[in-house]
Every structure is written in C-alpha cells, then in structure tokens.
Write a protein that holds these residues in place. Structure first.
Motif, mmCIF file in Angstrom:
data_model
loop_
_atom_site.group_PDB
_atom_site.id
_atom_site.type_symbol
_atom_site.label_atom_id
_atom_site.label_comp_id
_atom_site.label_asym_id
_atom_site.label_seq_id
_atom_site.Cartn_x
_atom_site.Cartn_y
_atom_site.Cartn_z
ATOM 1 N N GLY A 1 0.784 -1.237 0.000
ATOM 2 C CA GLY A 1 0.000 0.000 0.000
ATOM 3 C C GLY A 1 0.813 1.283 0.000
ATOM 4 O O GLY A 1 0.256 2.371 0.044
ATOM 5 N N GLN A 2 2.159 1.181 -0.058
ATOM 6 C CA GLN A 2 3.016 2.380 -0.074
ATOM 7 C C GLN A 2 3.958 2.273 -1.273
ATOM 8 O O GLN A 2 4.419 1.178 -1.571
ATOM 9 N N TYR B 1 6.803 -6.625 3.840
ATOM 10 C CA TYR B 1 6.522 -5.322 4.462
ATOM 11 C C TYR B 1 5.232 -5.358 5.291
ATOM 12 O O TYR B 1 5.158 -4.754 6.361
ATOM 13 N N LEU B 2 4.203 -6.064 4.786
ATOM 14 C CA LEU B 2 2.963 -6.183 5.568
ATOM 15 C C LEU B 2 3.252 -6.853 6.912
ATOM 16 O O LEU B 2 2.748 -6.420 7.959
ATOM 17 N N ALA B 3 4.090 -7.902 6.888
ATOM 18 C CA ALA B 3 4.437 -8.598 8.132
ATOM 19 C C ALA B 3 5.205 -7.663 9.065
ATOM 20 O O ALA B 3 5.014 -7.684 10.289
ATOM 21 N N GLN B 4 6.056 -6.806 8.482
ATOM 22 C CA GLN B 4 6.831 -5.860 9.305
ATOM 23 C C GLN B 4 5.915 -4.814 9.958
ATOM 24 O O GLN B 4 6.183 -4.353 11.068
ATOM 25 N N PHE B 5 4.816 -4.456 9.257
ATOM 26 C CA PHE B 5 3.877 -3.465 9.813
ATOM 27 C C PHE B 5 3.342 -3.892 11.178
ATOM 28 O O PHE B 5 2.987 -3.052 11.984
ATOM 29 N N ARG B 6 3.267 -5.210 11.400
ATOM 30 C CA ARG B 6 2.782 -5.671 12.704
ATOM 31 C C ARG B 6 3.571 -5.040 13.853
ATOM 32 O O ARG B 6 3.028 -4.750 14.906
ATOM 33 N N ASN C 1 -3.592 -4.923 3.937
ATOM 34 C CA ASN C 1 -3.697 -3.465 3.933
ATOM 35 C C ASN C 1 -4.814 -3.075 2.972
ATOM 36 O O ASN C 1 -4.807 -3.484 1.808
ATOM 37 N N ILE C 2 -5.782 -2.296 3.467
ATOM 38 C CA ILE C 2 -6.907 -1.866 2.619
ATOM 39 C C ILE C 2 -6.981 -0.339 2.653
ATOM 40 O O ILE C 2 -7.073 0.256 3.731
ATOM 41 N N HIS C 3 -6.916 0.284 1.492
ATOM 42 C CA HIS C 3 -7.008 1.754 1.417
ATOM 43 C C HIS C 3 -8.382 2.189 1.930
ATOM 44 O O HIS C 3 -9.396 1.552 1.635
ATOM 45 N N ILE D 1 -6.147 -13.929 -1.947
ATOM 46 C CA ILE D 1 -4.985 -14.461 -1.219
ATOM 47 C C ILE D 1 -3.722 -14.005 -1.937
ATOM 48 O O ILE D 1 -3.625 -14.117 -3.172
ATOM 49 N N SER D 2 -2.748 -13.481 -1.218
ATOM 50 C CA SER D 2 -1.434 -13.145 -1.766
ATOM 51 C C SER D 2 -1.551 -12.395 -3.102
ATOM 52 O O SER D 2 -1.206 -12.912 -4.162
ATOM 53 N N CYS D 3 -2.048 -11.160 -3.017
ATOM 54 C CA CYS D 3 -2.207 -10.385 -4.254
ATOM 55 C C CYS D 3 -2.121 -8.891 -3.964
ATOM 56 O O CYS D 3 -2.285 -8.440 -2.829
ATOM 57 N N ILE D 4 -1.847 -8.142 -5.031
ATOM 58 C CA ILE D 4 -1.861 -6.679 -4.978
ATOM 59 C C ILE D 4 -2.970 -6.234 -5.928
ATOM 60 O O ILE D 4 -2.957 -6.562 -7.123
ATOM 61 N N ILE D 5 -3.951 -5.526 -5.381
ATOM 62 C CA ILE D 5 -5.085 -5.028 -6.169
ATOM 63 C C ILE D 5 -4.876 -3.513 -6.297
ATOM 64 O O ILE D 5 -4.868 -2.806 -5.288
#
Length: 415
Positions: free
Chosen positions: A39-40, A274-279, A302-304, A334-338
């Motif tokens: 998301g960044q 990175y998503l895992a690091q956000f935790r 991550n959802i905008h 699952i496991s995707c970038i939209i």
C-alpha cells in the motif's frame, strides 16, 4: 560542532526508465520506484526508514526519470515526514558511485558527517541507526549492510569476505563465477565524506590512463565500448573491490529479511514482507476485520480507506487493496496486490496475482498462479484496464493493458 550536532544525509538511487524492463507491464504506467508495495510506493519504505536516522538533514533521490514523474510524491512525502526530500535528475548514467559524486556539492551542502546510500529496489528492515552506530565504532570510510544467503543463490550478488572479529571487509567480488562466500552485499551503505575523495581518485586514474594512450580513432572506438568514461564509477567494482583489505571498509550483518525487487513476482513477495513488518512498526496500517459489517481478514492485509469491500468477502493473507477498489460479495483474495480502481465481482477468486489499475474481474472468475516468485510466469499479472469476463480462469499468465479475456488462458503472455 559537537557529536550531537553532526548532520546526516541520505541518498536513494532510484534508477530510470532505461532499466526496469523486467518489471513490465507494471512499469508502463508508473516509475518502478512508485509502484505500491504493502500500500506504499516502493521508495517510501527506504525513505521512512531514513526518518529514524538521528540528525537527518536531507533525503535525495537520484535517478534518470523526468522530474515531473516524482514531483508530486516528493512534495507530499516531505510534508508528511517533515524532512526535505529532493529529486535529483542525472543527465546520463554515471554508475552507482559516479551518480553520488555528480551531486557531491548538493549532498555536502549541510556539511554532513555521514552519508547513507541506499538502492531503491531493495526490500529489508533497513537497520540504519544500528548501522551508523557500528560504523562509528569501526572508524572506517564506509560500512556495508550484508546478509547470509544460500550458497546456490550467492553468485547472483556481490559476494564478500569479512574478518569475523573486526568485521573489516577483506575481499569483495561482484557476481563471481566460482563460489567465494555466502555473505552478500545488500545495497545499503553508510560513508564518511572521504568516499568523494575515493571516487575522485578512480576518475583521475582513468583520465591519466586515457591521456597516456593517445589512440588512433579506430582504437579509441574499440576502447570506448570496453573502458567506461572517467566519470562513470561503479561502487562495487571500482570502490569496494580495490578498497577491501585496507582497513577502510567494514560490514554490518542483518539477521532480518532481505530481497531484491527485480521482477513483479519479487514485488508481490516483498509486499508480504513489508505487511508482516507493519505488525511491529505500523499496526495501524493493517486491516483488523473486527465488527459484523467488515470482511473476514486472515493474516496481514492493507486496505485503502477509499476501497469498498463487501462484508461477505474473505481477504488475506498478504493482500493489499489500493484506492477506490471495489470487492464484491463472496470474493476470495490471497497473496495479491489489487491496484487503484479495480472491480472484482461476486464470488471471484484472486491468488498469487497483481491486478492492474482499473481492471475488472467478472463473477465466478479466477485469476491465479502457482506463486513461484522466481519463475517468469510464477504469478499472474493483469496490466492496466484488463477485463476478465464472467467465469473465465486466468492461470500463470501476463496480460498487457487494455485486453478483454472471454476465454480461459494458461501459461501465456498476451500482448
């Protein structure tokens, strides 16, 4: 000037449109450094890591993209982080060290005691304050972030040997043909301003050699292709290799994650890292899925805020959903970038895929792949404005922008 007033500047190499061809079709729309991971924008992750460096005065982005491509991002990130971020455009390739030297007057404007140099296409936890501390203890010209990898994959990178006690860099070789070491260069450095003297030394030697050999025009033509110009200086071959073993360069080993983001498959993997690091760093950026009106969330997602997700959808792990996306009833992701403006209709399934801007996926359709991040077709990629009609299955394929698929495809690149 006391130790506490010492200023630090950071330089992030963002490359340019001549590179990044492996990142197509995603880089057709957007400079690769601005492609969103978790998301960044990709470059946002090293920039926000730089924010943690004590006494940071400036962040410079150096590359060949047109300035207008970065103008909006640079102004918004400067405001958000309250650190001046400037984009510096190279007129021609100068090499990783030459690019730094080319802008030395600007970089030294704040009279910094230390200069960080980071590659934008690297994904890691960027332990920059810890590197700086170690670098000050070593007392050399530069410190390199290194990581241990498997012996099989080491040859894809710069391999190095360091003293196990002092961490001094003893030997460095870029992509060797025979195995040297399972420690590799992560593309993250901190230097004292002495680095500019070292780069200048390489340039001067080249000029001297060129002047000594007043060549015939034919020879000059031959050597121009072989010998780089005097202002083209590579950090690895021209600085790290010759300065190894001279008590000038040291290493700092990270035990955390590290990846190089060369392909869309790797970008999907890095988005998950990175998503895992956000935790730990930014839990506020992860969707929680609490409450009866929200979708079921599994793992790191991550959802905008502008995206609309139906409460009966099931999302995660490793999913990021960009602005104005619409996710219909019963959808499974699952496991995707939209990406921005995508519509996914009822009961569609997307996994191991990147769905391009303004694309739409019809009811009961599947966009999927095996998820091998190293394989060319290990993930499925839809370019911008691709339409997948109802009940169509797209597997292990890359679809270029503005295509409509009304029949199922597998293992194809659709131009």
């Amino acid at each position: 000037m006391g130790i506490s007033d010492e200023k630090v500047v950071a330089v992030i190499m963002v490359g340019g449109p001549t590179k990044g061809t492996r990142f197509r079709p995603l880089s057709l729309n957007i400079p690769k450094p601005l492609f969103p991971l978790a998301g960044q924008p990709m470059v946002h992750h090293p920039i926000s890591a730089c924010k943690r460096i004590p006494n940071l005065a400036q962040i410079y982005l150096v590359g060949f993209y047109e300035e207008r491509e970065f103008a909006m991002y640079v102004s918004s990130i400067s405001t958000e982080l309250r650190v001046p971020v400037r984009y510096l455009r190279e007129d021609k390739p100068h090499g990783s060290a030459g690019g730094l030297y080319n802008f030395r007057d600007l970089i030294m404007e704040d009279n910094p005691s230390h200069i960080f140099l980071l590659n934008c296409d690297v994904c890691c936890s960027f332990p920059l304050p810890e590197m700086l501390e170690a670098h000050k203890r070593y007392g050399g010209m530069g410190t390199i972030l290194v990581i241990k990898v498997s012996a099989e994959s080491a040859s894809e990178f710069g391999e190095l040997v360091a003293d196990p006690v002092t961490n001094e860099l003893l030997h460095y070789t870029e992509k060797p043909e025979t195995f040297v070491s399972d420690r590799i260069n992560c593309g993250v450095y901190v230097f004292t301003p002495d680095i500019f003297t070292a780069i200048q030394g390489v340039s001067s030697q080249r000029k001297d050699r060129a002047n000594l050999r007043r060549l015939s025009s034919f020879e000059a033509l031959q050597s121009a292709t072989r010998n780089p110009p005097s202002d083209f200086v590579r950090l690895d071959q021209d600085i790290l290799t010759p300065f190894a073993g001279k008590k000038k360069l040291y290493t700092y080993e990270t035990m955390d994650f590290w990846e190089q983001i060369k392909t869309p498959g790797k970008s999907l993997k890095c988005s998950g890292l990175y998503l895992a690091q956000f935790r730990f760093t930014s839990p506020n950026l992860l969707a929680s899925g609490d409450g009866t009106k929200s979708a079921t969330i599994i793992g790191d997602v991550n959802i905008h805020p502008s995206a609309k997700v139906h409460p009966s959808a099931k999302i995660g792990p490793n999913v990021s959903i960009s602005a104005n996306a619409r996710i219909g009833a019963g959808v499974r992701l699952i496991s995707c970038i939209i990406l921005d403006g995508v519509e996914i209709m009822e009961n569609a399934v997307v996994f191991h895929a990147i769905v391009g801007w303004k694309s739409s996926i019809g009811k009961w359709s599947r966009v999927q792949a095996e998820g091998d991040h190293k394989a060319k077709l290990g993930i499925t990629i839809l370019g911008e404005a691709v339409t997948v009609e109802d009940e169509v299955v797209v597997t292990n394929s890359i679809v270029l922008p503005h295509k409509t698929l009304n029949v199922s495809v597998q293992d194809e690149i659709l131009l």
